[in-house]
Write a protein that holds these residues in place. Structure first.
Motif, PDB file in Angstrom:
ATOM      1  N   ARG A   9      -4.348  -6.686 -15.589  1.00 40.66           N
ATOM      2  CA  ARG A   9      -3.242  -5.898 -15.051  1.00 40.66           C
ATOM      3  C   ARG A   9      -2.198  -5.589 -16.124  1.00 40.66           C
ATOM      4  NH1 ARG A   9      -6.128  -7.805 -11.382  1.00 40.66           N
ATOM      5  NH2 ARG A   9      -6.107  -7.150  -9.200  1.00 40.66           N
ATOM      6  N   LEU A  10      -1.945  -6.544 -16.996  1.00 42.41           N
ATOM      7  CA  LEU A  10      -1.027  -6.279 -18.115  1.00 42.41           C
ATOM      8  C   LEU A  10      -1.614  -5.215 -19.048  1.00 42.41           C
ATOM      9  CD1 LEU A  10       0.111  -9.937 -18.899  1.00 42.41           C
ATOM     10  CD2 LEU A  10       1.506  -8.111 -17.883  1.00 42.41           C
ATOM     11  N   ALA A  11      -2.922  -5.284 -19.284  1.00 38.39           N
ATOM     12  CA  ALA A  11      -3.581  -4.282 -20.128  1.00 38.39           C
ATOM     13  C   ALA A  11      -3.527  -2.902 -19.481  1.00 38.39           C
ATOM     14  CB  ALA A  11      -5.028  -4.692 -20.387  1.00 38.39           C
ATOM     15  N   PHE A  12      -3.660  -2.858 -18.170  1.00 36.53           N
ATOM     16  CA  PHE A  12      -3.579  -1.570 -17.454  1.00 36.53           C
ATOM     17  C   PHE A  12      -2.192  -0.962 -17.609  1.00 36.53           C
ATOM     18  CE2 PHE A  12      -2.263   0.565 -13.494  1.00 36.53           C
ATOM     19  CZ  PHE A  12      -3.101   1.670 -13.557  1.00 36.53           C
ATOM     20  N   LEU A  13      -1.156  -1.793 -17.503  1.00 39.79           N
ATOM     21  CA  LEU A  13       0.209  -1.286 -17.658  1.00 39.79           C
ATOM     22  C   LEU A  13       0.453  -0.741 -19.059  1.00 39.79           C
ATOM     23  CD1 LEU A  13       2.281  -3.989 -15.712  1.00 39.79           C
ATOM     24  CD2 LEU A  13       1.726  -1.665 -14.972  1.00 39.79           C
ATOM     25  N   SER A  16       0.822  -1.222   0.000  1.00 39.46           N
ATOM     26  CA  SER A  16       0.000   0.000   0.000  1.00 39.46           C
ATOM     27  C   SER A  16       0.850   1.264   0.000  1.00 39.46           C
ATOM     28  CB  SER A  16      -0.934   0.002   1.202  1.00 39.46           C
ATOM     29  OG  SER A  16      -0.200  -0.002   2.417  1.00 39.46           O
ATOM     30  N   ARG A  17       2.119   1.141   0.395  1.00 42.11           N
ATOM     31  CA  ARG A  17       3.025   2.296   0.416  1.00 42.11           C
ATOM     32  C   ARG A  17       3.734   2.494  -0.921  1.00 42.11           C
ATOM     33  NH1 ARG A  17       4.522   3.134   6.125  1.00 42.11           N
ATOM     34  NH2 ARG A  17       3.457   1.554   7.357  1.00 42.11           N
ATOM     35  N   LEU A  18       3.563   1.517  -1.822  1.00 48.82           N
ATOM     36  CA  LEU A  18       4.252   1.580  -3.111  1.00 48.82           C
ATOM     37  C   LEU A  18       3.384   2.280  -4.152  1.00 48.82           C
ATOM     38  CD1 LEU A  18       5.596  -2.092  -3.173  1.00 48.82           C
ATOM     39  CD2 LEU A  18       6.806  -0.037  -2.416  1.00 48.82           C
ATOM     40  N   SER A  19       3.976   2.571  -5.290  1.00 49.20           N
ATOM     41  CA  SER A  19       3.242   3.196  -6.389  1.00 49.20           C
ATOM     42  C   SER A  19       2.254   2.196  -6.968  1.00 49.20           C
ATOM     43  CB  SER A  19       4.212   3.651  -7.481  1.00 49.20           C
ATOM     44  OG  SER A  19       4.801   2.515  -8.108  1.00 49.20           O
ATOM     45  N   LYS A  20       1.275   2.714  -7.715  1.00 54.96           N
ATOM     46  CA  LYS A  20       0.271   1.841  -8.324  1.00 54.96           C
ATOM     47  C   LYS A  20       0.918   0.838  -9.270  1.00 54.96           C
ATOM     48  CE  LYS A  20      -3.411   1.433  -7.915  1.00 54.96           C
ATOM     49  NZ  LYS A  20      -4.188   0.382  -7.197  1.00 54.96           N
ATOM     50  N   ARG A  21       1.888   1.259 -10.057  1.00 52.68           N
ATOM     51  CA  ARG A  21       2.554   0.338 -10.979  1.00 52.68           C
ATOM     52  C   ARG A  21       3.266  -0.775 -10.217  1.00 52.68           C
ATOM     53  NH1 ARG A  21       2.941   1.594 -16.313  1.00 52.68           N
ATOM     54  NH2 ARG A  21       4.775   0.241 -16.542  1.00 52.68           N
ATOM     55  N   ALA A  22       3.904  -0.432  -9.106  1.00 56.53           N
ATOM     56  CA  ALA A  22       4.586  -1.449  -8.304  1.00 56.53           C
ATOM     57  C   ALA A  22       3.577  -2.435  -7.738  1.00 56.53           C
ATOM     58  CB  ALA A  22       5.381  -0.792  -7.182  1.00 56.53           C
TER      59      ALA A  22
END
Length: 200
Positions: free
Chosen positions: A160-164, A83-89
């Motif tokens: 998730r791959l499509a989101f990236l 939760s402390r990481l970036s959305k991509r992480a």
């Protein structure tokens, strides 16, 4: 990727439909449990079949809804660090989890679960309890449940791959749907507004 997104949408639809109807198994299990208690107290009669069918229904609800639970993002997650990481992480952590944990576990259970079910089916294995039920229907829930979970894991991986790639919105954001109570209140409000707008 667009073909994979269509596949993902189909898997989501499948697990959503199954999840909606599996809820009735919980109700059925509860009703049978209540009826069994009444019959036991009033008529001093009980049956192992009544007890076992409750277990079977609960097992079916638990296993068949596993994919639906993942679709809704309700599986247990330890996100104290993520939760402390970036959305991509966070998305990459999900991808790693789906690819290297969820998928191998599901495949392993299917590898052992399908022969386990087939053995019970061909031998027509029956419960050792007096008046007990045949076992293969509940054994079938193991491969069915993990197959649905595996499919949903694949769908979540695709999303998730499509989101990236910037093709879809964040799939981890829960879409808040109205509860049945809210829908009923809205229907009553619309009906009241329609009645009040009619000429007297």
């Amino acid at each position: 990727m667009h073909a994979l997104l269509r596949l993902s949408k189909g898997i989501d639809w499948l697990n959503h439909q199954i999840g909606k109807y599996v809820l009735w198994l919980i109700l059925a299990s509860t009703v049978i449990s209540g009826a069994n208690a009444v019959v036991r107290k009033v008529f001093n009669y009980s049956s192992n079949a009544f007890l076992e069918v409750q277990w079977y229904l609960f097992a079916a609800a638990f296993m068949l809804a596993a994919g639906y639970t993942l679709l809704q993002g309700e599986h247990v997650k330890v996100d104290v660090i993520s939760s402390r990481l970036s959305k991509r992480a966070q998305i990459w952590i999900d991808i790693f989890g789906f690819a290297f944990f969820l998928t191998p576990v599901c495949l392993t259970v299917l590898w052992y679960g399908v022969p386990f079910f087939l053995q019970g089916y061909h031998s027509n294995e029956t419960s050792g309890n007096a008046g007990g039920l045949i076992r293969w229907p509940v054994y079938a829930m193991i491969p069915l449940g993990f197959a649905l979970l595996l499919l949903q894991g694949g769908s979540e991986l695709i999303k998730r791959l499509a989101f990236l790639q910037g093709l879809i919105d964040d799939p981890t954001i829960k879409k808040i749907e109205k509860t049945p109570e809210e829908e009923l209140a809205e229907a009553i409000r619309r009906q009241a507004e329609a009645l009040s707008s009619q000429p007297h």
